[in-house]
Design a protein around this motif. Structure first.
Motif, mmCIF file in Angstrom:
data_model
loop_
_atom_site.group_PDB
_atom_site.id
_atom_site.type_symbol
_atom_site.label_atom_id
_atom_site.label_comp_id
_atom_site.label_asym_id
_atom_site.label_seq_id
_atom_site.Cartn_x
_atom_site.Cartn_y
_atom_site.Cartn_z
ATOM 1 N N ALA A 116 0.849 -1.195 0.000
ATOM 2 C CA ALA A 116 0.000 0.000 0.000
ATOM 3 C C ALA A 116 0.880 1.239 0.000
ATOM 4 O O ALA A 116 2.072 1.193 0.284
ATOM 5 C CB ALA A 116 -0.924 0.013 1.217
ATOM 6 N N ARG A 117 0.258 2.354 -0.317
ATOM 7 C CA ARG A 117 0.878 3.671 -0.183
ATOM 8 C C ARG A 117 -0.123 4.535 0.561
ATOM 9 O O ARG A 117 -1.271 4.670 0.129
ATOM 10 C CB ARG A 117 1.190 4.258 -1.553
ATOM 11 C CG ARG A 117 1.956 5.578 -1.502
ATOM 12 C CD ARG A 117 2.132 6.155 -2.896
ATOM 13 N NE ARG A 117 3.033 5.375 -3.720
ATOM 14 C CZ ARG A 117 4.359 5.510 -3.728
ATOM 15 N NH1 ARG A 117 4.932 6.399 -2.939
ATOM 16 N NH2 ARG A 117 5.108 4.765 -4.532
ATOM 17 N N ASP A 118 0.316 5.100 1.697
ATOM 18 C CA ASP A 118 -0.647 5.880 2.471
ATOM 19 C C ASP A 118 -0.945 7.202 1.780
ATOM 20 O O ASP A 118 -0.243 7.632 0.860
ATOM 21 C CB ASP A 118 -0.188 6.102 3.917
ATOM 22 C CG ASP A 118 1.171 6.776 4.007
ATOM 23 O OD1 ASP A 118 1.653 7.273 2.980
ATOM 24 O OD2 ASP A 118 1.749 6.789 5.103
ATOM 25 N N GLY A 119 -2.002 7.847 2.208
ATOM 26 C CA GLY A 119 -2.526 9.000 1.496
ATOM 27 C C GLY A 119 -1.634 10.223 1.540
ATOM 28 O O GLY A 119 -0.756 10.351 2.394
ATOM 29 N N GLU A 120 -1.887 11.143 0.603
ATOM 30 C CA GLU A 120 -1.164 12.405 0.590
ATOM 31 C C GLU A 120 -1.629 13.273 1.763
ATOM 32 O O GLU A 120 -2.696 13.082 2.331
ATOM 33 C CB GLU A 120 -1.418 13.135 -0.737
ATOM 34 C CG GLU A 120 -0.934 12.373 -1.966
ATOM 35 C CD GLU A 120 0.570 12.175 -1.982
ATOM 36 O OE1 GLU A 120 1.278 13.024 -1.424
ATOM 37 O OE2 GLU A 120 1.029 11.174 -2.553
ATOM 38 N N VAL A 121 -0.801 14.274 2.068
ATOM 39 C CA VAL A 121 -1.079 15.137 3.213
ATOM 40 C C VAL A 121 -2.333 15.967 2.968
ATOM 41 O O VAL A 121 -2.526 16.539 1.896
ATOM 42 C CB VAL A 121 0.125 16.051 3.483
ATOM 43 C CG1 VAL A 121 -0.244 17.130 4.482
ATOM 44 C CG2 VAL A 121 1.286 15.233 3.997
ATOM 45 N N ASN A 122 -3.179 16.052 3.986
ATOM 46 C CA ASN A 122 -4.400 16.850 3.937
ATOM 47 C C ASN A 122 -4.134 18.121 4.745
ATOM 48 O O ASN A 122 -4.025 18.084 5.960
ATOM 49 C CB ASN A 122 -5.556 16.038 4.529
ATOM 50 C CG ASN A 122 -6.832 16.857 4.632
ATOM 51 O OD1 ASN A 122 -6.981 17.878 3.973
ATOM 52 N ND2 ASN A 122 -7.743 16.411 5.476
ATOM 53 N N ARG A 123 -4.002 19.258 4.048
ATOM 54 C CA ARG A 123 -3.671 20.505 4.725
ATOM 55 C C ARG A 123 -4.443 21.656 4.087
ATOM 56 O O ARG A 123 -4.493 21.797 2.867
ATOM 57 C CB ARG A 123 -2.171 20.782 4.624
ATOM 58 C CG ARG A 123 -1.725 22.022 5.393
ATOM 59 C CD ARG A 123 -0.385 22.535 4.899
ATOM 60 N NE ARG A 123 0.645 21.523 4.931
ATOM 61 C CZ ARG A 123 1.342 21.175 5.996
ATOM 62 N NH1 ARG A 123 1.098 21.762 7.148
ATOM 63 N NH2 ARG A 123 2.282 20.255 5.925
ATOM 64 N N VAL A 124 -5.064 22.507 4.932
ATOM 65 C CA VAL A 124 -5.732 23.721 4.482
ATOM 66 C C VAL A 124 -5.389 24.819 5.488
ATOM 67 O O VAL A 124 -5.719 24.703 6.669
ATOM 68 C CB VAL A 124 -7.267 23.548 4.399
ATOM 69 C CG1 VAL A 124 -7.922 24.853 3.942
ATOM 70 C CG2 VAL A 124 -7.640 22.413 3.462
ATOM 71 N N ASN A 125 -4.724 25.884 5.028
ATOM 72 C CA ASN A 125 -4.345 26.980 5.913
ATOM 73 C C ASN A 125 -5.502 27.959 6.081
ATOM 74 O O ASN A 125 -6.238 28.244 5.123
ATOM 75 C CB ASN A 125 -3.131 27.720 5.358
ATOM 76 C CG ASN A 125 -1.872 26.870 5.430
ATOM 77 O OD1 ASN A 125 -1.801 25.903 6.179
ATOM 78 N ND2 ASN A 125 -0.869 27.232 4.646
ATOM 79 N N VAL A 126 -5.659 28.467 7.295
ATOM 80 C CA VAL A 126 -6.693 29.465 7.587
ATOM 81 C C VAL A 126 -6.063 30.574 8.414
ATOM 82 O O VAL A 126 -5.114 30.340 9.182
ATOM 83 C CB VAL A 126 -7.875 28.840 8.363
ATOM 84 C CG1 VAL A 126 -8.638 27.867 7.497
ATOM 85 C CG2 VAL A 126 -7.406 28.166 9.640
ATOM 86 N N PRO A 127 -6.574 31.811 8.324
ATOM 87 C CA PRO A 127 -6.051 32.902 9.162
ATOM 88 C C PRO A 127 -6.475 32.727 10.602
ATOM 89 O O PRO A 127 -7.482 32.076 10.899
ATOM 90 C CB PRO A 127 -6.672 34.148 8.532
ATOM 91 C CG PRO A 127 -7.907 33.660 7.865
ATOM 92 C CD PRO A 127 -7.602 32.277 7.377
ATOM 93 N N LEU A 128 -5.719 33.317 11.509
ATOM 94 C CA LEU A 128 -6.027 33.191 12.931
ATOM 95 C C LEU A 128 -7.394 33.766 13.252
ATOM 96 O O LEU A 128 -8.102 33.271 14.146
ATOM 97 C CB LEU A 128 -4.948 33.902 13.752
ATOM 98 C CG LEU A 128 -4.981 33.665 15.268
ATOM 99 C CD1 LEU A 128 -4.713 32.209 15.589
ATOM 100 C CD2 LEU A 128 -3.961 34.557 15.973
ATOM 101 N N SER A 129 -7.801 34.782 12.516
ATOM 102 C CA SER A 129 -9.094 35.408 12.774
ATOM 103 C C SER A 129 -10.268 34.468 12.514
ATOM 104 O O SER A 129 -11.362 34.677 13.037
ATOM 105 C CB SER A 129 -9.248 36.663 11.893
ATOM 106 O OG SER A 129 -9.147 36.309 10.514
ATOM 107 N N GLN A 130 -10.038 33.424 11.715
ATOM 108 C CA GLN A 130 -11.103 32.470 11.417
ATOM 109 C C GLN A 130 -11.200 31.374 12.476
ATOM 110 O O GLN A 130 -12.167 30.618 12.499
ATOM 111 C CB GLN A 130 -10.845 31.850 10.037
ATOM 112 C CG GLN A 130 -12.005 31.037 9.487
ATOM 113 C CD GLN A 130 -11.745 30.562 8.068
ATOM 114 O OE1 GLN A 130 -11.055 31.231 7.302
ATOM 115 N NE2 GLN A 130 -12.291 29.402 7.724
ATOM 116 N N ILE A 131 -10.216 31.270 13.339
ATOM 117 C CA ILE A 131 -10.197 30.239 14.382
ATOM 118 C C ILE A 131 -10.813 30.821 15.644
ATOM 119 O O ILE A 131 -10.340 31.844 16.161
ATOM 120 C CB ILE A 131 -8.753 29.776 14.664
ATOM 121 C CG1 ILE A 131 -8.108 29.271 13.357
ATOM 122 C CG2 ILE A 131 -8.732 28.691 15.730
ATOM 123 C CD1 ILE A 131 -6.624 28.959 13.502
ATOM 124 N N PRO A 132 -11.882 30.234 16.168
ATOM 125 C CA PRO A 132 -12.523 30.780 17.371
ATOM 126 C C PRO A 132 -11.534 30.953 18.516
ATOM 127 O O PRO A 132 -10.607 30.165 18.679
ATOM 128 C CB PRO A 132 -13.592 29.724 17.709
ATOM 129 C CG PRO A 132 -13.858 29.030 16.415
ATOM 130 C CD PRO A 132 -12.563 29.021 15.674
#
Length: 814
Positions: A116-132
């Motif tokens: 098997a080959r494990d999956g590619e990296v799952n990454r999405v950047n968000v600004p700090l203002s969007q994080i509660p």
């Protein structure tokens, strides 16, 4: 010419006194001190003495003077300052590391073909203002509560971590969030002093050049949360199926919990770690209250937010996902690589999985169990699961593993989970401990396969302050029977007494030596442990039985053949075998397990066509059914389990596959037999080479049926002298003339035995008998048995002929 007379008042000079100015006489009225002449010899002695004081001798020469200490400290301070200045000037903030575009890992079968080959990296950047704000504060409460007020580095934690790494005491994080961000984004996860030094200086520079909000935002977008998710946004989707700005404080606290140990604290993928994950989650929330970021009243009302199901990558369907996750867990648990380093990818991992045997295991489960499931007609079939592991006892290599029907449908690996009781598969460990410790019964008789015990139902265990009177399967009272017979028929009353006779602490220590982890859930040293109340995994049990199969020699199991990255090989832990218990203890236990397959509850394993030793087991409320068995060159454990596919709660197997009860001697043993036959199809059957305990070779004596009522007698009678027979290690020779062997009548020598449930010599593997058996002392009288219950012990045992007991019906056997 004579000398002139000295002038008046002149004192004659002593020729031994050095010349010099005349000494003035003391003032009048004071006594004159006597003059002590000084010779050249005395002067030389005084000079040498002074020289010795200047030149220190002996041990004093090893002690530095204060001048030396002060000089060394000043020099060290100059070196430290110089190194700090040089490091600050020479170490620059590098570009982002490869983790931002991390690679996948490649997993290979033992033959080098791709698994098997494990999956590619799952990454999405968000600004700090969007994080509660509550989510930000949850992360700070978990990782660095003084982040906004402290400096960029913590020198004490750095020194401690570097020292632990250098001295081999394991890795320990004490880094600030700034340091962790530097490691995540600019460097890597490798635990080396060089990386720590770079991290130190880059963090200082970053702390001077960037704001705290900038660093926190970068940290939240680069941290690994498990489920292949990098960053808080990807984690919010992976665990709760929502964007990060929709997270509530409880969900944010759980994601913050994952930062400490991402996969271990995933309560869905690793339900056995739920208690640890909840403790860490509570620690985060309590920290928020302590920092006054969360009102105490609101904290009291928060309930744990259950994360959603794992959504595996399509490339990990079937058994591939189970194997990949098991390999990852092995790598992390054995500290070969830490989880975040492994998640960076780029590794080529060769496993020990034999592709042919792996396919044979899947085929056996599919043909013997899965193909017969009909969830639409039988509701109980919805809860059926299976797990299995196969190990080469000589090398400790895991050659096959069955984790479930499909990783994308049932993501919890049934081969490695720790939430089902092992039941009677634990009983051989009790006997092995008895032989290992030369244990004796309450009345002083050495415990051997031929030792007589009372097997009555609900018999009170003697010799313990803990009141305990276990039930036998089917509520059957067996009376006085041998240990060998009690093993064949899995009699609870006998082993509950034996574990007390041996000592529960000694039995636990023996089990640990065989390979059961000491921290196994519910591994309590009490009388009930003999019945398998602990919750070891299928993999753990396979390890322990592999130690028995290899004559008591413990070889730590492995799933890894080699790990490579670029041109470098990753160091693997040492797996030097050691003798866990004596060969005599292991081999005598094996001889009894051979009898279980030949005569007892595991006769379905005979279909493998190889000499085998094994033990069946049925968990509490029939939630699990086990068959653990081995040939001389292959050890395999198969377990069926009941679990609700929607809620995850453990369920009984009653009614599954259209049967009233599921026992270890049924489907698990049949799966074992088919797999073993295929796995060993290219090798000749090998018999066991056993070195038995003195007195273990003769066959057990016949016994007389007893009352079905629990025995009131708390003593066990002396064992009568067993009949002699040739000592054939491994596989006992059946006696003739209807003698009972292992709780079953062997019948006449002209009839023999079949494995299909019918016999012309008086024995059946399914608890019924269609022929006749001889049962008198001369072997001439005959009797017919029906194998059905009649409310009495004799009826439950299938009838009694000629004073000999027959095997109970299959529904009464584990």
């Amino acid at each position: 010419m004579s000398d002139q007379s000295p002038p008046p008042g002149w004192t004659p000079r002593d020729p031994d006194t050095p010349s010099g100015p005349p000494t003035q006489p003391p003032p009048a009225g004071q006594p004159q001190k006597p003059h002590k002449p000084t010779s050249d010899r005395q002067a030389r002695r005084a000079a040498k003495k002074a020289e010795r004081k200047r030149k220190r001798t002996g041990w004093r020469r090893l002690v530095p003077t204060w001048r030396m200490v002060l000089g060394a400290l000043l020099l060290l301070a100059l070196l430290i300052v110089g190194a700090f200045v040089a490091g600050y000037l020479l170490v620059h903030i590098p570009p982002a590391n490869a983790a931002a575009t991390a690679q996948s890992n490649l997993y290979l079968y033992a033959d080098g073909s791709q698994l098997a080959r494990d999956g590619e990296v799952n990454r999405v950047n968000v600004p700090l203002s969007q994080i509660p704000r509550t989510v930000q504060e949850a992360v700070l409460a978990a990782e660095d509560r003084d982040f906004y007020s402290e400096r960029a580095v913590d020198p004490k934690a750095m020194v401690r971590a570097a020292w632990n790494t250098a001295t081999g005491k394991g890795t320990q994080s004490g880094s600030t969030i700034t340091q962790q961000y530097v490691k995540n984004y600019y460097l890597g996860q490798e635990q080396t002093i060089k990386r720590k030094v770079k991290e130190f200086f880059i963090a200082i520079k970053l702390g001077r050049e960037k704001s705290k909000d900038y660093i926190l935002e970068g940290y939240l977008n680069t941290s690994y949360f498990g489920r292949n998710a990098y960053g808080i946004q990807a984690a919010a989707q992976a665990y709760y199926g929502k964007d990060v700005d929709k997270l509530n404080p409880a969900e944010g606290a759980y994601l913050a919990t994952l930062l400490n140990s991402p996969s271990a604290f995933d309560v869905v993928a690793h339900p056995q770690s739920r208690d640890r994950a909840l403790a860490r989650w509570n620690y985060v929330l309590d920290g928020m209250v302590k920092k006054q970021w969360l009102p105490a009243a609101e904290r009291a009302a928060i309930r744990f937010p259950e994360p959603g199901k794992v959504r595996p990558a399509a490339g990990l369907s079937g058994q591939r996902g189970y194997l990949v996750e098991a390999v990852k867990d092995y790598i992390v648990e054995h500290k070969i690589l830490d989880e975040k380093t492994l998640a960076e990818g780029g590794y080529r991992i060769t496993t020990t999985i034999d592709k042919r045997r792996q396919n044979a295991f899947v085929d056996a489960v599919d043909e013997k169990m899965v193909s017969q499931l009909d969830p639409e007609k039988r509701k109980a079939d919805r809860v059926v699961r299976a797990g299995g592991v196969s190990i080469d006892p000589a090398t400790g290599k895991v050659v096959a593993m069955y984790g479930g029907i499909d990783y994308t449908k049932q993501y919890v690996n049934n081969a490695t989970r720790h939430d089902y009781q092992v039941a009677s598969t634990f009983k051989p460990f009790v006997f092995a401990a008895a032989v290992e410790n030369d244990s004796r019964t309450q009345d002083g008789r050495l415990i051997t396969p031929n030792t007589i015990y009372n097997g009555d139902n609900k018999r009170r265990v003697v010799g313990t302050r803990t009141p305990y009177a276990p039930e036998n399967e089917g509520q059957i009272s067996y009376g006085n029977i041998t240990v060998n017979t009690a093993t064949d028929l899995s009699v609870n009353a006998v082993f509950a007494q034996m574990v007390v006779d041996v000592g529960t602490a000694k039995v636990k220590q023996t089990a640990i030596g065989l390979g059961i982890p000491a921290d196994t859930p519910n591994f309590d040293a009490g009388p009930a442990m003999a019945l398998g109340t602990m919750q070891a995994s299928v993999l753990d049990m396979t390890q322990a039985y592999a130690t028995l199969a290899d004559h008591g020699r413990y070889t730590p199991y492995t799933l890894i053949e080699k790990i490579e990255k670029a041109d470098d090989d990753v160091h693997l832990p040492d797996r030097t075998p050691k003798q866990a218990i004596s060969r005599e203890a292991a081999d005598t236990t094996t001889s009894m397990l051979v009898s279980v397959v030949d005569n007892g509850t595991g006769t379905a394993a005979l279909a493998a066509g190889h000499p085998a030793a094994g033990k069946t087991g049925t968990g509490e409320l029939d939630r699990s059914a086990w068959f653990a068995a081995y040939t001389p060159d292959l050890v395999t454990v198969v377990s069926m389990m009941g679990q609700d596919p929607d809620t995850g709660t453990l369920e009984s197997l009653y009614g599954a596959l259209g049967e009233a009860r599921i026992g270890g001697g049924g489907y698990p043993a049949r799966i074992w037999a088919q797999y073993t036959k295929t796995a060993l199809e290219n090798s000749d059957p090998l018999d066991f080479d056993l070195d038995l305990q003195p007195g273990a070779a003769p066959s057990p004596p016949p016994f007389v049926p007893s009352s079905p009522e629990p025995s009131e007698d708390e003593s066990t009678p002396e064992s009568p002298a067993p009949p002699s027979r040739p000592n054939l290690p491994g596989r006992p020779t059946p006696p003739t003339g209807g003698q009972d062997q292992g709780g079953q009548t062997q019948g006449q020598t002209t009839g023999g035995r079949t494995t299909e449930g019918d016999t012309t010599g008086g024995r059946t593997d399914e608890g019924t008998s269609t022929g006749t058996s001889t049962g008198t002392s001369t072997g001439t009288s005959t009797g017919t048995t029906a194998g059905t219950t009649s409310g009495s012990t004799a009826g439950a045992l299938g009838g009694v002929t000629g004073g000999l007991r027959r095997r109970p019906p299959s529904e009464y056997l584990e």
